[in-house]
Design an enzyme around this catalytic site. Sequence first.
Site, PDB file in Angstrom:
ATOM      1  CE  LYS A   1      -3.770  -2.584   2.170  1.00 28.08           C
ATOM      2  NZ  LYS A   1      -4.022  -2.963   3.296  1.00 28.08           N
ATOM      3  CD  GLN A  40      -3.026  -4.385   6.569  1.00 21.15           C
ATOM      4  OE1 GLN A  40      -2.900  -3.381   6.063  1.00 21.15           O
ATOM      5  NE2 GLN A  40      -3.718  -5.546   6.350  1.00 21.15           N
ATOM      6  CG  ASP A  43      -9.090  -0.061   5.032  1.00 19.37           C
ATOM      7  OD1 ASP A  43      -9.052  -0.095   3.759  1.00 19.37           O
ATOM      8  OD2 ASP A  43      -8.287  -0.455   6.016  1.00 19.37           O
TER       9      ASP A  43
END
Length: 316
Positions: free
Chosen positions: A71, A115, A138
């Site tokens: 990412k 994460q 997200d």
Amino acid sequence: MLSSGPRSEAATLTNPRRMSAQIISGRVIGEHIRAELRERIAALKAEGVTPGLATVLVGANPASQMYVGMKNKAAQEMGLHSRQINLAPDIDEAELLGMVAGLNADPGIHGILVQLPLPGHVDEGLVLETIHPSKDVDGFHPMNVGRLATDSGDFFAPCTPAGVVEMLLRSGHDPAGKHVVVVGRSNLVGRPLASLLLRKGRGGDATVTVCHSRTEDLGAVTRAADILVVAMGRPESITADMVRPGAVVIDVGTHRVDDPHAEKGYRVCGDVLFDEVKDVAGAITPSPGGVGPMTITMLLANTVTSAERALEGRRN
Ligand code: NAP
């Protein structure tokens, strides 16, 4: 907003191979979206704004390290400001929440990604709720989940389902009016995808059926699909007899399975038995090379959108 291309453009976004189904390539479509994003990033930079993405990694889980690394690399390649924060596995929950609050307040950061999974001593839900919804690229904050579900206001959609919708649109398979069967009801993929497909307007207006492990006679339901999206986490479980001839098949699954004939001793496959289903489907995504490359692209898109909204907010 990303635009869907006309049908003629769709032909250039696929990798035609000598087989019956059109192959929908996430790599090709993802690159097309990134080219559009580069223009939007340049426009933002001309206004003095560099979109910023912060990734927070707790501990040293190798898979998580790899995902976060990918990412950040993608963000840097696109000219985004990227900050990777690595924290010890035993970090205090309060310290982690304070770190997130600091990123919320940082005007140079437009997207925050923590994460998952987090270590057991940390309340994952609390961490996700601490990320400001306007920076939750997200799309897991309850505010974003709720706005997506009710089709109201600005929100960020989770990246994998958003990628699936873009793939359909850009390969010439607009879901509007179609019967889309989604196999899987996870909060990560199946559920938000169903919400996206049910929205009114671009990428939505589908008739949606969602299946799960308690669905009776799965094949009877999947055979009724014009578009079949599979996110069940079971390698090569959708076989040719479960697909209506000519249907569009999107395979979200990604697995490493042992294969003594493969050089590395394993191969990567999806939830769909590709070699069989490609001869029945009208169009199909491979795995790898399908939905996977779209997920990071949509994370970049959400970060750029967040920076654009922040700039707009400053103007008003
Ligand atoms: P998940 O949380 O395990 O959810 C799987 C879903 O499939 C559940 O809703 C489950 O039903 C359903 N299911 C399981 N077995 C079934 C069966 N036999 N018949 C019908 N439904 C069944 O998985 P996920 O996080 O959604 O991920 C799904 C797959 O996508 C995985 O392979 C994952 O690795 C992959 N993935 C890929 C990306 C990417 O970027 N390419 C991103 C995310 C996920 P219940 O709810 O009843 O248990």
